[in-house]
Write a protein that holds these residues in place. Structure first.
Motif, short mmCIF file in Angstrom:
data_model
loop_
_atom_site.label_atom_id
_atom_site.label_comp_id
_atom_site.label_asym_id
_atom_site.label_seq_id
_atom_site.Cartn_x
_atom_site.Cartn_y
_atom_site.Cartn_z
N TYR A 123 0.82 -1.22 0.00
CA TYR A 123 0.00 0.00 0.00
C TYR A 123 0.85 1.26 0.00
CZ TYR A 123 -3.88 -3.12 1.05
OH TYR A 123 -4.82 -4.12 0.99
N PHE A 124 2.12 1.12 -0.34
CA PHE A 124 3.03 2.26 -0.31
C PHE A 124 2.61 3.35 -1.29
CE2 PHE A 124 7.02 4.26 -1.97
CZ PHE A 124 7.32 4.98 -0.82
N ALA A 125 1.97 2.97 -2.39
CA ALA A 125 1.57 3.96 -3.39
C ALA A 125 0.64 5.01 -2.81
CB ALA A 125 0.90 3.27 -4.58
N TRP A 126 -0.18 4.61 -1.85
CA TRP A 126 -1.11 5.57 -1.24
C TRP A 126 -0.34 6.65 -0.46
CZ3 TRP A 126 -6.30 5.68 -2.16
CH2 TRP A 126 -6.81 4.58 -2.85
N ALA A 127 0.66 6.21 0.29
CA ALA A 127 1.48 7.17 1.02
C ALA A 127 2.28 8.04 0.04
CB ALA A 127 2.42 6.44 1.97
N LEU A 128 2.76 7.43 -1.03
CA LEU A 128 3.57 8.15 -2.01
C LEU A 128 2.76 9.20 -2.75
CD1 LEU A 128 6.33 8.39 -3.37
CD2 LEU A 128 5.63 6.61 -4.98
N PHE A 129 1.57 8.83 -3.23
CA PHE A 129 0.72 9.79 -3.94
C PHE A 129 0.29 10.91 -3.00
CE2 PHE A 129 0.80 6.85 -7.28
CZ PHE A 129 0.10 7.32 -8.38
N TYR A 130 0.03 10.56 -1.73
CA TYR A 130 -0.35 11.57 -0.74
C TYR A 130 0.77 12.58 -0.57
CZ TYR A 130 -2.39 13.36 3.64
OH TYR A 130 -2.94 14.16 4.61
N ASP A 131 2.01 12.10 -0.48
CA ASP A 131 3.14 12.98 -0.24
C ASP A 131 3.49 13.83 -1.46
OD1 ASP A 131 5.60 13.78 1.37
OD2 ASP A 131 6.54 12.91 -0.40
N LEU A 132 3.64 13.19 -2.62
CA LEU A 132 4.12 13.90 -3.80
C LEU A 132 3.09 14.88 -4.36
CD1 LEU A 132 6.05 11.15 -5.80
CD2 LEU A 132 6.97 12.93 -4.32
N LEU A 133 1.85 14.41 -4.51
CA LEU A 133 0.82 15.24 -5.14
C LEU A 133 0.02 16.05 -4.13
CD1 LEU A 133 -0.47 12.68 -7.80
CD2 LEU A 133 1.37 14.37 -7.99
N GLY A 134 0.28 15.83 -2.85
CA GLY A 134 -0.41 16.57 -1.81
C GLY A 134 0.53 17.43 -0.99
N SER A 135 1.27 16.79 -0.08
CA SER A 135 2.12 17.54 0.85
C SER A 135 3.17 18.38 0.15
CB SER A 135 2.80 16.57 1.82
OG SER A 135 1.86 15.85 2.58
N MET A 136 3.87 17.79 -0.83
CA MET A 136 4.95 18.53 -1.49
C MET A 136 4.39 19.71 -2.29
SD MET A 136 7.84 17.17 -4.18
CE MET A 136 8.34 15.87 -3.06
N MET A 137 3.32 19.46 -3.03
CA MET A 137 2.72 20.55 -3.79
C MET A 137 2.13 21.61 -2.86
SD MET A 137 3.19 19.71 -6.95
CE MET A 137 3.44 18.30 -8.03
N GLY A 138 1.54 21.15 -1.76
CA GLY A 138 0.97 22.10 -0.81
C GLY A 138 2.02 22.97 -0.16
N ALA A 139 3.17 22.36 0.17
CA ALA A 139 4.24 23.11 0.82
C ALA A 139 4.84 24.15 -0.12
CB ALA A 139 5.32 22.16 1.32
N TYR A 140 5.22 23.71 -1.32
CA TYR A 140 5.94 24.60 -2.22
C TYR A 140 5.02 25.33 -3.19
CZ TYR A 140 10.03 22.50 -0.22
OH TYR A 140 10.99 22.09 0.68
N GLY A 141 3.72 25.16 -3.03
CA GLY A 141 2.75 25.91 -3.80
C GLY A 141 2.01 26.87 -2.89
N LEU A 142 1.00 26.35 -2.21
CA LEU A 142 0.21 27.17 -1.30
C LEU A 142 1.04 27.71 -0.14
CD1 LEU A 142 -2.52 28.27 -0.38
CD2 LEU A 142 -2.97 26.04 0.69
N GLY A 143 1.93 26.87 0.43
CA GLY A 143 2.75 27.31 1.55
C GLY A 143 3.65 28.47 1.19
N VAL A 144 4.29 28.39 0.04
CA VAL A 144 5.18 29.46 -0.41
C VAL A 144 4.40 30.74 -0.70
CG1 VAL A 144 6.59 30.19 -2.37
CG2 VAL A 144 7.07 28.01 -1.24
N THR A 145 3.19 30.57 -1.26
CA THR A 145 2.36 31.74 -1.53
C THR A 145 2.02 32.49 -0.25
OG1 THR A 145 1.39 30.64 -3.46
CG2 THR A 145 0.19 32.52 -2.55
N LEU A 146 1.65 31.75 0.79
CA LEU A 146 1.35 32.37 2.08
C LEU A 146 2.60 33.04 2.67
CD1 LEU A 146 -0.82 29.54 3.70
CD2 LEU A 146 -1.64 31.75 2.86
N ALA A 147 3.73 32.34 2.57
CA ALA A 147 4.97 32.87 3.13
C ALA A 147 5.42 34.14 2.41
CB ALA A 147 6.07 31.81 3.07
N ALA A 148 5.27 34.15 1.09
CA ALA A 148 5.71 35.30 0.31
C ALA A 148 4.90 36.55 0.65
CB ALA A 148 5.60 34.99 -1.18
N ARG A 149 3.65 36.36 1.00
CA ARG A 149 2.80 37.51 1.34
C ARG A 149 3.18 38.09 2.70
NH1 ARG A 149 -3.42 36.34 0.75
NH2 ARG A 149 -3.40 38.56 1.31
#
Length: 305
Positions: A123-149
């Motif tokens: 079931y590793f794919a579930w953790a992997l998809f969660y991390d890559l397409l969720g946490s990583m994108m959230g951190a360096y997308g939405l997270g960076v946007t909030l930080a830059a403001r």
């Protein structure tokens, strides 16, 4: 909840992280940076390719990033409402670090070992998809946007996005998907799997080395609120919601465990890059990593596989 499950994860979590803490106290302060670079550029990509060869892929994997984004937005929303309700007088930089630690979890360096041990490599794919397409994108997308403001380093706005595009984890993910059905000699397959599990252990050692360098335990009051949102409220609400939607068993447990991870190291990276509240981020990461030992049994008991 069988005690063997807890023992299976507590032994490596405490053992390897404790070893990393000792090494972090004895080795030069630059050592964690070198270990981190090795894991980032080579170790974690090898592990992803190896574990993808033995994981089950299904048409419902899209639920993993959807769940991740639901957790990110719920954590962000709850933290924002708490700030408004308390009419917080914190500096804007402190408020933004508070938001980041409430929404982004360490679903890679800690989440992967926890998922592999408690849920299983299949079931590793579930953790992997969660991390890559969720946490990583959230951190360096939405997270960076909030930080830059909120921060004072707006000139660096595009740097995290460039880093995201060249991230070897994303490329190894694609390579792993393409090569997962390519047969390997049994010896090569065995070596690859042993390397992958060694990398899991090294990731936990790195966590311990980073924790050994924590020099401040300030901001415990805002950190306790942040961790309550990130590690208790979010997995409880979304875990119950997924269960009501009929998502149960190992898949459900894999998603809940990822939601319940402590704040990610990315929150510290972003806080430093944009001159936010570094001390709050450091304290949240350290406290959250220790708190995980107490919260894991709760989620295994509430949401058994």
């Amino acid at each position: 909840m069988p005690l063997s499950k807890l023992f299976a994860i507590y032994l490596p979590l405490i053992g390897w992280t404790g070893l990393g803490w000792l090494l972090g106290r004895w080795l030069p302060k630059s050592a964690p940076a070198y270990v981190g670079r090795f894991l980032f550029w080579l170790g974690v990509p090898i592990g992803i390719v190896a574990f993808l060869r033995h994981t089950c892929l299904s048409a419902t994997l899209w639920l993993a990033p959807v769940s991740a984004w639901a957790a990110i937005l719920l954590g962000l929303g709850a933290a924002y409402l708490w700030l408004r309700w308390r009419r917080s007088q914190w500096a804007r930089t402190t408020q933004t670090s508070f938001l980041l630690t409430s929404m982004i979890g360490n679903t890679g360096y800690i989440g992967f070992p926890v998922s592999l041990t408690l849920v299983g490599p299949q079931y590793f794919a579930w953790a992997l998809f969660y991390d890559l397409l969720g946490s990583m994108m959230g951190a360096y997308g939405l997270g960076v946007t909030l930080a830059a403001r909120a921060g004072s380093s707006a000139d660096n706005l595009w740097q995290p996005f460039r880093s995201l595009l060249i991230n070897p984890t994303l490329w190894s993910f694609g390579f792993g998907l393409l090569s997962r059905d390519v047969p390997l000699p049994p010896v090569a397959e065995a070596v690859l799997q042993h390397l992958a599990w060694g990398i899991v252990s090294l990731s936990l050692i790195l966590i311990g080395m980073r924790l050994s360098q924590v020099s401040s335990w300030q901001n415990l009051q805002p950190v306790s609120i942040s961790l309550s949102i990130k590690m208790l409220l979010v997995p409880l609400i979304l875990g119950t919601g997924l269960w009501l939607l009929g998502i149960t068993g190992a898949v459900h447990q894999a998603l809940v465990l990822q939601m319940a991870m402590p704040p990610a190291f990315a929150t510290l990276v972003i806080s430093e890059a944009y001159d936010l509240d570094r001390e709050l981020a450091v304290t949240a990461i350290a406290t959250g990593s220790l708190t995980l030992l107490l919260t894991l049994p709760l989620w295994l008991w509430l949401f058994p596989s």
